[in-house]
Design a protein around this motif. Structure first.
Motif, PDB file in Angstrom:
ATOM      1  N   ALA A 124      -1.298  52.664  35.504  1.00 24.29           N
ATOM      2  CA  ALA A 124      -0.960  54.084  35.580  1.00 24.29           C
ATOM      3  C   ALA A 124      -1.807  54.802  36.623  1.00 24.29           C
ATOM      4  O   ALA A 124      -1.320  55.682  37.339  1.00 24.29           O
ATOM      5  N   VAL A 125      -3.089  54.425  36.721  1.00 27.31           N
ATOM      6  CA  VAL A 125      -3.949  55.015  37.746  1.00 27.31           C
ATOM      7  C   VAL A 125      -3.403  54.704  39.136  1.00 27.31           C
ATOM      8  O   VAL A 125      -3.376  55.565  40.027  1.00 27.31           O
ATOM      9  N   ALA A 126      -2.937  53.467  39.333  1.00 27.07           N
ATOM     10  CA  ALA A 126      -2.371  53.083  40.629  1.00 27.07           C
ATOM     11  C   ALA A 126      -1.099  53.858  40.936  1.00 27.07           C
ATOM     12  O   ALA A 126      -0.801  54.148  42.103  1.00 27.07           O
ATOM     13  N   GLU A 127      -0.343  54.214  39.908  1.00 23.67           N
ATOM     14  CA  GLU A 127       0.890  54.969  40.111  1.00 23.67           C
ATOM     15  C   GLU A 127       0.628  56.450  40.358  1.00 23.67           C
ATOM     16  O   GLU A 127       1.382  57.107  41.075  1.00 23.67           O
ATOM     17  N   LEU A 128      -0.427  56.971  39.769  1.00 21.14           N
ATOM     18  CA  LEU A 128      -0.664  58.417  39.785  1.00 21.14           C
ATOM     19  C   LEU A 128      -1.541  58.890  40.931  1.00 21.14           C
ATOM     20  O   LEU A 128      -1.547  60.085  41.246  1.00 21.14           O
ATOM     21  N   PHE A 129      -2.295  57.962  41.549  1.00 21.62           N
ATOM     22  CA  PHE A 129      -3.257  58.376  42.571  1.00 21.62           C
ATOM     23  C   PHE A 129      -3.065  57.587  43.863  1.00 21.62           C
ATOM     24  O   PHE A 129      -2.577  56.455  43.851  1.00 21.62           O
ATOM     25  N   LYS A 130      -3.491  58.202  44.958  1.00 21.39           N
ATOM     26  CA  LYS A 130      -3.458  57.533  46.244  1.00 21.39           C
ATOM     27  C   LYS A 130      -4.445  56.368  46.256  1.00 21.39           C
ATOM     28  O   LYS A 130      -5.389  56.328  45.474  1.00 21.39           O
ATOM     29  N   ARG A 131      -4.228  55.471  47.198  1.00 21.83           N
ATOM     30  CA  ARG A 131      -5.002  54.231  47.242  1.00 21.83           C
ATOM     31  C   ARG A 131      -6.509  54.481  47.303  1.00 21.83           C
ATOM     32  O   ARG A 131      -7.287  53.831  46.607  1.00 21.83           O
ATOM     33  N   ASP A 132      -6.946  55.453  48.125  1.00 19.72           N
ATOM     34  CA  ASP A 132      -8.381  55.651  48.283  1.00 19.72           C
ATOM     35  C   ASP A 132      -9.040  56.291  47.073  1.00 19.72           C
ATOM     36  O   ASP A 132     -10.262  56.282  46.942  1.00 19.72           O
ATOM     37  N   SER A 133      -8.241  56.839  46.170  1.00 16.83           N
ATOM     38  CA  SER A 133      -8.786  57.461  44.957  1.00 16.83           C
ATOM     39  C   SER A 133      -8.797  56.519  43.756  1.00 16.83           C
ATOM     40  O   SER A 133      -9.457  56.801  42.756  1.00 16.83           O
ATOM     41  N   ARG A 134      -8.076  55.417  43.858  1.00 16.73           N
ATOM     42  CA  ARG A 134      -7.895  54.546  42.688  1.00 16.73           C
ATOM     43  C   ARG A 134      -9.176  53.896  42.177  1.00 16.73           C
ATOM     44  O   ARG A 134      -9.405  53.879  40.963  1.00 16.73           O
ATOM     45  N   PRO A 135     -10.057  53.354  43.047  1.00 22.14           N
ATOM     46  CA  PRO A 135     -11.284  52.752  42.504  1.00 22.14           C
ATOM     47  C   PRO A 135     -12.141  53.755  41.730  1.00 22.14           C
ATOM     48  O   PRO A 135     -12.647  53.450  40.652  1.00 22.14           O
ATOM     49  N   LYS A 136     -12.281  54.964  42.296  1.00 28.88           N
ATOM     50  CA  LYS A 136     -13.089  55.978  41.633  1.00 28.88           C
ATOM     51  C   LYS A 136     -12.486  56.381  40.299  1.00 28.88           C
ATOM     52  O   LYS A 136     -13.198  56.473  39.282  1.00 28.88           O
ATOM     53  N   MET A 137     -11.177  56.587  40.248  1.00 23.74           N
ATOM     54  CA  MET A 137     -10.523  57.016  39.011  1.00 23.74           C
ATOM     55  C   MET A 137     -10.514  55.885  37.977  1.00 23.74           C
ATOM     56  O   MET A 137     -10.653  56.139  36.777  1.00 23.74           O
ATOM     57  N   SER A 138     -10.368  54.642  38.438  1.00 26.84           N
ATOM     58  CA  SER A 138     -10.413  53.512  37.498  1.00 26.84           C
ATOM     59  C   SER A 138     -11.796  53.382  36.874  1.00 26.84           C
ATOM     60  O   SER A 138     -11.922  53.141  35.665  1.00 26.84           O
ATOM     61  N   ALA A 139     -12.849  53.549  37.690  1.00 23.76           N
ATOM     62  CA  ALA A 139     -14.208  53.475  37.164  1.00 23.76           C
ATOM     63  C   ALA A 139     -14.468  54.609  36.184  1.00 23.76           C
ATOM     64  O   ALA A 139     -15.088  54.408  35.125  1.00 23.76           O
ATOM     65  N   LEU A 140     -13.988  55.805  36.516  1.00 25.27           N
ATOM     66  CA  LEU A 140     -14.159  56.940  35.616  1.00 25.27           C
ATOM     67  C   LEU A 140     -13.409  56.710  34.316  1.00 25.27           C
ATOM     68  O   LEU A 140     -13.898  57.054  33.226  1.00 25.27           O
ATOM     69  N   LEU A 141     -12.235  56.106  34.407  1.00 25.12           N
ATOM     70  CA  LEU A 141     -11.459  55.823  33.204  1.00 25.12           C
ATOM     71  C   LEU A 141     -12.196  54.844  32.291  1.00 25.12           C
ATOM     72  O   LEU A 141     -12.177  54.974  31.062  1.00 25.12           O
ATOM     73  N   LEU A 142     -12.867  53.860  32.882  1.00 20.09           N
ATOM     74  CA  LEU A 142     -13.603  52.879  32.086  1.00 20.09           C
ATOM     75  C   LEU A 142     -14.772  53.510  31.332  1.00 20.09           C
ATOM     76  O   LEU A 142     -15.228  52.971  30.321  1.00 20.09           O
ATOM     77  N   SER A 143     -15.275  54.648  31.812  1.00 19.17           N
ATOM     78  CA  SER A 143     -16.356  55.318  31.082  1.00 19.17           C
ATOM     79  C   SER A 143     -15.893  55.807  29.717  1.00 19.17           C
ATOM     80  O   SER A 143     -16.707  56.087  28.835  1.00 19.17           O
ATOM     81  N   SER A 144     -14.569  55.888  29.538  1.00 17.60           N
ATOM     82  CA  SER A 144     -14.033  56.291  28.230  1.00 17.60           C
ATOM     83  C   SER A 144     -14.401  55.285  27.147  1.00 17.60           C
ATOM     84  O   SER A 144     -14.411  55.622  25.949  1.00 17.60           O
ATOM     85  N   ASN A 145     -14.675  54.035  27.541  1.00 18.85           N
ATOM     86  CA  ASN A 145     -15.093  53.025  26.556  1.00 18.85           C
ATOM     87  C   ASN A 145     -16.330  53.483  25.799  1.00 18.85           C
ATOM     88  O   ASN A 145     -16.420  53.359  24.575  1.00 18.85           O
ATOM     89  N   TYR A 146     -17.312  54.014  26.554  1.00 23.68           N
ATOM     90  CA  TYR A 146     -18.541  54.483  25.923  1.00 23.68           C
ATOM     91  C   TYR A 146     -18.326  55.811  25.213  1.00 23.68           C
ATOM     92  O   TYR A 146     -18.882  56.048  24.142  1.00 23.68           O
ATOM     93  N   ALA A 147     -17.505  56.673  25.812  1.00 24.49           N
ATOM     94  CA  ALA A 147     -17.217  57.962  25.169  1.00 24.49           C
ATOM     95  C   ALA A 147     -16.506  57.735  23.836  1.00 24.49           C
ATOM     96  O   ALA A 147     -16.840  58.363  22.819  1.00 24.49           O
ATOM     97  N   GLY A 148     -15.524  56.825  23.831  1.00 23.62           N
ATOM     98  CA  GLY A 148     -14.802  56.545  22.599  1.00 23.62           C
ATOM     99  C   GLY A 148     -15.687  55.937  21.532  1.00 23.62           C
ATOM    100  O   GLY A 148     -15.629  56.318  20.359  1.00 23.62           O
ATOM    101  N   SER A 149     -16.528  54.982  21.930  1.00 27.06           N
ATOM    102  CA  SER A 149     -17.446  54.356  20.975  1.00 27.06           C
ATOM    103  C   SER A 149     -18.470  55.361  20.447  1.00 27.06           C
ATOM    104  O   SER A 149     -18.959  55.224  19.331  1.00 27.06           O
ATOM    105  N   MET A 150     -18.797  56.354  21.273  1.00 22.64           N
ATOM    106  CA  MET A 150     -19.776  57.368  20.884  1.00 22.64           C
ATOM    107  C   MET A 150     -19.201  58.330  19.837  1.00 22.64           C
ATOM    108  O   MET A 150     -19.848  58.646  18.854  1.00 22.64           O
ATOM    109  N   VAL A 151     -17.962  58.782  20.059  1.00 20.31           N
ATOM    110  CA  VAL A 151     -17.389  59.788  19.154  1.00 20.31           C
ATOM    111  C   VAL A 151     -16.751  59.161  17.916  1.00 20.31           C
ATOM    112  O   VAL A 151     -16.590  59.845  16.892  1.00 20.31           O
TER     113      VAL A 151
END
Length: 278
Positions: A124-151
Protein backbone atom coordinates in the motif's frame (compact mmCIF):
# COMPACT_ATOMS: atom_id res chain seq x y z
CA UNK A 1 0.81 6.87 -16.90
CA UNK A 2 -1.90 7.72 -14.31
CA UNK A 3 -0.93 10.35 -11.77
CA UNK A 4 0.12 9.30 -8.30
CA UNK A 5 -2.41 9.78 -5.50
CA UNK A 6 -2.84 13.26 -4.13
CA UNK A 7 -0.87 14.02 -0.99
CA UNK A 8 -3.93 14.01 1.26
CA UNK A 9 -4.94 10.58 0.02
CA UNK A 10 -1.47 9.22 0.79
CA UNK A 11 -1.42 10.75 4.27
CA UNK A 12 -4.88 9.43 5.14
CA UNK A 13 -3.97 5.98 3.84
CA UNK A 14 -0.71 5.98 5.79
CA UNK A 15 -2.38 7.06 9.06
CA UNK A 16 -4.97 4.30 8.70
CA UNK A 17 -2.28 1.72 7.97
CA UNK A 18 -0.37 2.89 11.05
CA UNK A 19 -3.49 2.58 13.20
CA UNK A 20 -4.22 -0.84 11.71
CA UNK A 21 -0.78 -2.06 12.77
CA UNK A 22 -1.42 -0.75 16.29
CA UNK A 23 -4.79 -2.55 16.36
CA UNK A 24 -3.12 -5.76 15.24
CA UNK A 25 -0.69 -5.54 18.14
CA UNK A 26 -3.52 -4.85 20.57
CA UNK A 27 -5.35 -7.94 19.32
CA UNK A 28 -2.13 -9.94 19.47
CA UNK A 29 -1.25 -8.80 23.00
CA UNK A 30 -4.69 -9.68 24.30
CA UNK A 31 -3.90 -13.38 24.51
CA UNK A 32 -0.67 -12.78 26.45
CA UNK A 33 -2.44 -10.70 29.09
CA UNK A 34 -5.33 -13.15 29.28
CA UNK A 35 -3.18 -16.31 29.47
CA UNK A 36 -3.40 -16.60 33.25
CA UNK A 37 -7.20 -16.45 33.26
CA UNK A 38 -7.50 -18.71 30.21
CA UNK A 39 -5.17 -21.28 31.75
CA UNK A 40 -7.22 -21.23 34.94
CA UNK A 41 -10.58 -21.52 33.15
CA UNK A 42 -9.43 -24.38 30.90
CA UNK A 43 -7.11 -26.02 33.46
CA UNK A 44 -4.13 -25.71 31.11
CA UNK A 45 -0.47 -26.30 31.84
CA UNK A 46 2.36 -24.02 30.70
CA UNK A 47 3.11 -26.36 27.79
CA UNK A 48 -0.52 -26.09 26.64
CA UNK A 49 -0.36 -22.31 26.75
CA UNK A 50 2.84 -22.47 24.71
CA UNK A 51 0.97 -24.36 22.00
CA UNK A 52 -1.73 -21.68 21.99
CA UNK A 53 0.88 -18.95 21.56
CA UNK A 54 2.80 -20.86 18.88
CA UNK A 55 -0.34 -21.60 16.86
CA UNK A 56 -0.73 -17.90 16.10
CA UNK A 57 2.87 -17.45 14.99
CA UNK A 58 2.73 -20.55 12.79
CA UNK A 59 -0.29 -19.23 10.93
CA UNK A 60 1.26 -15.77 10.77
CA UNK A 61 4.48 -17.08 9.20
CA UNK A 62 2.66 -19.31 6.71
CA UNK A 63 0.69 -16.37 5.29
CA UNK A 64 3.54 -13.88 4.75
CA UNK A 65 4.46 -14.84 1.17
CA UNK A 66 0.87 -15.56 0.01
CA UNK A 67 -0.17 -12.21 1.46
CA UNK A 68 2.41 -10.44 -0.69
CA UNK A 69 1.35 -12.40 -3.78
CA UNK A 70 -2.32 -11.54 -3.24
CA UNK A 71 -1.44 -7.87 -2.85
CA UNK A 72 0.51 -7.95 -6.12
CA UNK A 73 -2.36 -9.72 -7.85
CA UNK A 74 -5.33 -7.69 -6.62
CA UNK A 75 -3.87 -4.50 -5.16
CA UNK A 76 -3.35 -3.81 -1.47
CA UNK A 77 -6.72 -2.34 -0.50
CA UNK A 78 -8.77 -5.53 -0.69
CA UNK A 79 -6.09 -7.59 1.06
CA UNK A 80 -5.78 -5.02 3.85
CA UNK A 81 -9.55 -4.90 4.39
CA UNK A 82 -10.01 -8.68 4.31
CA UNK A 83 -7.10 -9.32 6.68
CA UNK A 84 -8.28 -6.71 9.21
CA UNK A 85 -11.85 -8.00 9.10
CA UNK A 86 -10.80 -11.64 9.38
CA UNK A 87 -8.31 -11.22 12.21
CA UNK A 88 -10.89 -9.11 14.08
CA UNK A 89 -13.52 -11.78 13.54
CA UNK A 90 -11.25 -14.50 14.93
CA UNK A 91 -10.21 -12.25 17.79
CA UNK A 92 -13.89 -12.17 18.72
CA UNK A 93 -14.16 -15.94 18.13
CA UNK A 94 -11.46 -16.45 20.77
CA UNK A 95 -14.10 -15.51 23.33
CA UNK A 96 -16.20 -18.58 22.47
CA UNK A 97 -13.36 -21.13 22.73
CA UNK A 98 -14.39 -24.08 24.88
CA UNK A 99 -11.29 -26.31 24.90
CA UNK A 100 -7.59 -26.34 24.16
CA UNK A 101 -8.17 -27.74 20.68
CA UNK A 102 -10.70 -25.05 19.78
CA UNK A 103 -8.44 -22.33 21.15
CA UNK A 104 -5.45 -23.58 19.13
CA UNK A 105 -7.55 -23.76 15.94
CA UNK A 106 -8.94 -20.26 16.42
CA UNK A 107 -5.53 -18.76 17.13
CA UNK A 108 -3.99 -20.51 14.13
CA UNK A 109 -6.62 -19.07 11.78
CA UNK A 110 -6.21 -15.71 13.51
CA UNK A 111 -2.50 -15.89 12.67
CA UNK A 112 -3.24 -16.71 9.02
CA UNK A 113 -5.63 -13.75 8.82
CA UNK A 114 -3.16 -11.31 10.36
CA UNK A 115 -0.15 -12.68 8.48
CA UNK A 116 -1.30 -11.23 5.18
CA UNK A 117 -1.45 -7.68 6.51
CA UNK A 118 2.26 -6.67 6.76
CA UNK A 119 3.11 -7.41 3.10
CA UNK A 120 -0.15 -5.77 2.00
CA UNK A 121 0.64 -2.66 4.04
CA UNK A 122 4.10 -2.31 2.48
CA UNK A 123 2.47 -2.75 -0.92
CA UNK A 124 0.00 0.00 0.00
CA UNK A 125 2.89 2.37 0.73
CA UNK A 126 4.27 1.66 -2.75
CA UNK A 127 0.86 2.43 -4.25
CA UNK A 128 0.23 5.60 -2.26
CA UNK A 129 3.62 7.32 -2.43
CA UNK A 130 6.20 8.26 -5.02
CA UNK A 131 9.31 6.13 -5.32
CA UNK A 132 11.62 8.49 -3.43
CA UNK A 133 9.23 8.67 -0.47
CA UNK A 134 8.63 4.94 -0.09
CA UNK A 135 11.69 3.96 2.01
CA UNK A 136 11.02 6.74 4.51
CA UNK A 137 7.30 5.97 4.78
CA UNK A 138 7.93 2.22 5.06
CA UNK A 139 10.41 2.78 7.89
CA UNK A 140 7.97 5.11 9.64
CA UNK A 141 5.22 2.52 9.23
CA UNK A 142 7.40 -0.12 10.90
CA UNK A 143 7.67 2.10 13.98
CA UNK A 144 4.02 1.22 14.57
CA UNK A 145 5.27 -2.17 15.81
CA UNK A 146 6.67 -0.50 18.91
CA UNK A 147 3.78 1.94 19.23
CA UNK A 148 1.28 -0.92 19.07
CA UNK A 149 3.19 -3.03 21.58
CA UNK A 150 3.42 0.01 23.85
CA UNK A 151 -0.29 0.88 23.90
CA UNK A 152 -1.63 -2.68 23.79
CA UNK A 153 -1.18 -3.49 27.52
CA UNK A 154 -2.49 -0.07 28.50
CA UNK A 155 -5.72 -0.82 26.64
CA UNK A 156 -6.12 -4.55 27.14
CA UNK A 157 -5.35 -4.83 30.86
CA UNK A 158 -8.16 -2.43 31.89
CA UNK A 159 -10.54 -4.08 29.40
CA UNK A 160 -9.87 -7.56 30.83
CA UNK A 161 -10.26 -6.27 34.38
CA UNK A 162 -13.49 -4.49 33.49
CA UNK A 163 -15.16 -6.95 31.11
CA UNK A 164 -13.42 -10.27 31.71
CA UNK A 165 -11.23 -11.86 29.06
CA UNK A 166 -14.06 -13.21 26.89
CA UNK A 167 -15.92 -9.92 26.56
CA UNK A 168 -12.64 -8.03 26.13
CA UNK A 169 -11.88 -10.14 23.04
CA UNK A 170 -15.37 -9.40 21.73
CA UNK A 171 -14.87 -5.65 22.21
CA UNK A 172 -11.58 -5.39 20.35
CA UNK A 173 -12.81 -7.73 17.62
CA UNK A 174 -15.84 -5.54 16.99
CA UNK A 175 -13.65 -2.42 16.96
CA UNK A 176 -11.40 -3.98 14.32
CA UNK A 177 -14.33 -4.78 12.02
CA UNK A 178 -15.49 -1.16 12.26
CA UNK A 179 -11.96 -0.04 11.40
CA UNK A 180 -11.95 -2.24 8.29
CA UNK A 181 -15.09 -0.40 7.18
CA UNK A 182 -13.36 2.96 7.74
CA UNK A 183 -10.41 1.84 5.61
CA UNK A 184 -12.77 0.72 2.86
CA UNK A 185 -14.44 4.14 2.77
CA UNK A 186 -11.40 6.42 2.93
CA UNK A 187 -8.65 4.62 0.99
CA UNK A 188 -9.04 4.30 -2.80
CA UNK A 189 -8.48 1.05 -4.64
CA UNK A 190 -5.65 1.15 -7.16
CA UNK A 191 -6.51 -1.67 -9.51
CA UNK A 192 -4.37 -3.63 -11.93
CA UNK A 193 -5.01 -1.05 -14.65
CA UNK A 194 -5.02 1.97 -12.34
CA UNK A 195 -8.83 2.10 -12.64
CA UNK A 196 -9.31 4.73 -9.94
CA UNK A 197 -7.28 7.25 -11.89
CA UNK A 198 -5.68 8.29 -8.59
CA UNK A 199 -2.50 6.25 -8.46
CA UNK A 200 0.17 4.32 -10.32
CA UNK A 201 -1.11 1.10 -11.80
CA UNK A 202 -0.38 -2.05 -9.88
CA UNK A 203 0.96 -3.58 -13.07
CA UNK A 204 3.58 -0.81 -13.27
CA UNK A 205 4.72 -1.51 -9.73
CA UNK A 206 4.75 -5.25 -10.37
CA UNK A 207 6.78 -4.89 -13.54
CA UNK A 208 9.47 -2.90 -11.71
CA UNK A 209 10.11 -5.40 -8.95
CA UNK A 210 12.82 -8.04 -9.01
CA UNK A 211 11.67 -11.65 -9.62
CA UNK A 212 11.55 -13.84 -6.52
CA UNK A 213 14.09 -16.27 -7.97
CA UNK A 214 16.62 -13.46 -8.28
CA UNK A 215 16.00 -12.24 -4.75
CA UNK A 216 16.52 -15.74 -3.37
CA UNK A 217 20.04 -15.75 -4.86
CA UNK A 218 21.04 -12.71 -2.82
CA UNK A 219 23.11 -13.82 0.23
CA UNK A 220 22.24 -10.59 2.07
CA UNK A 221 18.57 -11.60 2.05
CA UNK A 222 19.38 -14.88 3.81
CA UNK A 223 21.62 -13.12 6.33
CA UNK A 224 18.84 -10.69 7.15
CA UNK A 225 16.40 -13.59 7.54
CA UNK A 226 18.69 -15.33 10.03
CA UNK A 227 19.22 -12.13 12.03
CA UNK A 228 15.51 -11.33 12.02
CA UNK A 229 14.69 -14.90 13.09
CA UNK A 230 17.02 -14.62 16.07
CA UNK A 231 15.67 -11.23 17.11
CA UNK A 232 12.10 -12.45 16.77
CA UNK A 233 12.76 -15.47 18.99
CA UNK A 234 13.77 -13.09 21.76
CA UNK A 235 11.28 -10.31 21.14
CA UNK A 236 8.22 -12.45 20.51
CA UNK A 237 9.12 -14.72 23.39
CA UNK A 238 9.25 -11.78 25.77
CA UNK A 239 6.06 -10.28 24.33
CA UNK A 240 4.21 -13.55 24.78
CA UNK A 241 5.42 -14.71 28.18
CA UNK A 242 6.45 -11.65 30.16
CA UNK A 243 2.88 -10.77 31.32
CA UNK A 244 2.30 -14.32 32.58
CA UNK A 245 5.71 -14.36 34.31
CA UNK A 246 4.98 -11.10 36.10
CA UNK A 247 1.54 -12.32 37.15
CA UNK A 248 2.46 -15.79 38.37
CA UNK A 249 6.12 -15.61 39.39
CA UNK A 250 6.32 -12.04 40.64
CA UNK A 251 2.85 -11.89 42.12
CA UNK A 252 1.83 -8.65 40.40
CA UNK A 253 -1.77 -7.88 39.56
CA UNK A 254 -2.98 -7.30 36.01
CA UNK A 255 -3.15 -3.55 36.49
CA UNK A 256 0.53 -3.39 37.43
CA UNK A 257 1.48 -5.68 34.55
CA UNK A 258 -0.40 -3.42 32.15
CA UNK A 259 1.69 -0.48 33.33
CA UNK A 260 5.07 -2.26 33.35
CA UNK A 261 4.90 -4.18 30.08
CA UNK A 262 5.00 -1.10 27.78
CA UNK A 263 8.27 0.24 29.27
CA UNK A 264 10.67 -1.63 26.88
CA UNK A 265 8.68 -0.39 23.90
CA UNK A 266 8.76 3.20 25.13
CA UNK A 267 12.56 2.93 25.23
CA UNK A 268 12.61 1.24 21.83
CA UNK A 269 10.68 4.12 20.29
CA UNK A 270 13.09 6.66 21.76
CA UNK A 271 16.18 4.93 20.35
CA UNK A 272 15.75 5.83 16.66
CA UNK A 273 15.35 9.52 17.51
CA UNK A 274 18.56 9.57 19.57
CA UNK A 275 20.40 7.61 16.88
CA UNK A 276 19.19 10.01 14.23
CA UNK A 277 20.43 12.92 16.31
CA UNK A 278 23.91 11.44 16.54
Amino acid sequence: MPALPKRNTGVVGFVLLYLAFCISYIDRAAISLALAQIGKDFNLQASDLGIVISAFFLGYAVMQVPGGWLSDRFGSKYVVIVTIAMWSLFTAFTSVAWSLASLVAIRFIFGIAEGGFPPASIRAVAELFKRDSRPKMSALLLSSNYAGSMVAPLIMAPLILWLGWRHAFNAIGFAGILFALVYFIFVPHIGRTGDTGSGAAVTTLTASRAPMRELMKNPLLWQLMVVWFGLSCVNKGLDSWMPLYLLQQRGLDLKAVGLLTPIPFVLARSRPRSAAGS
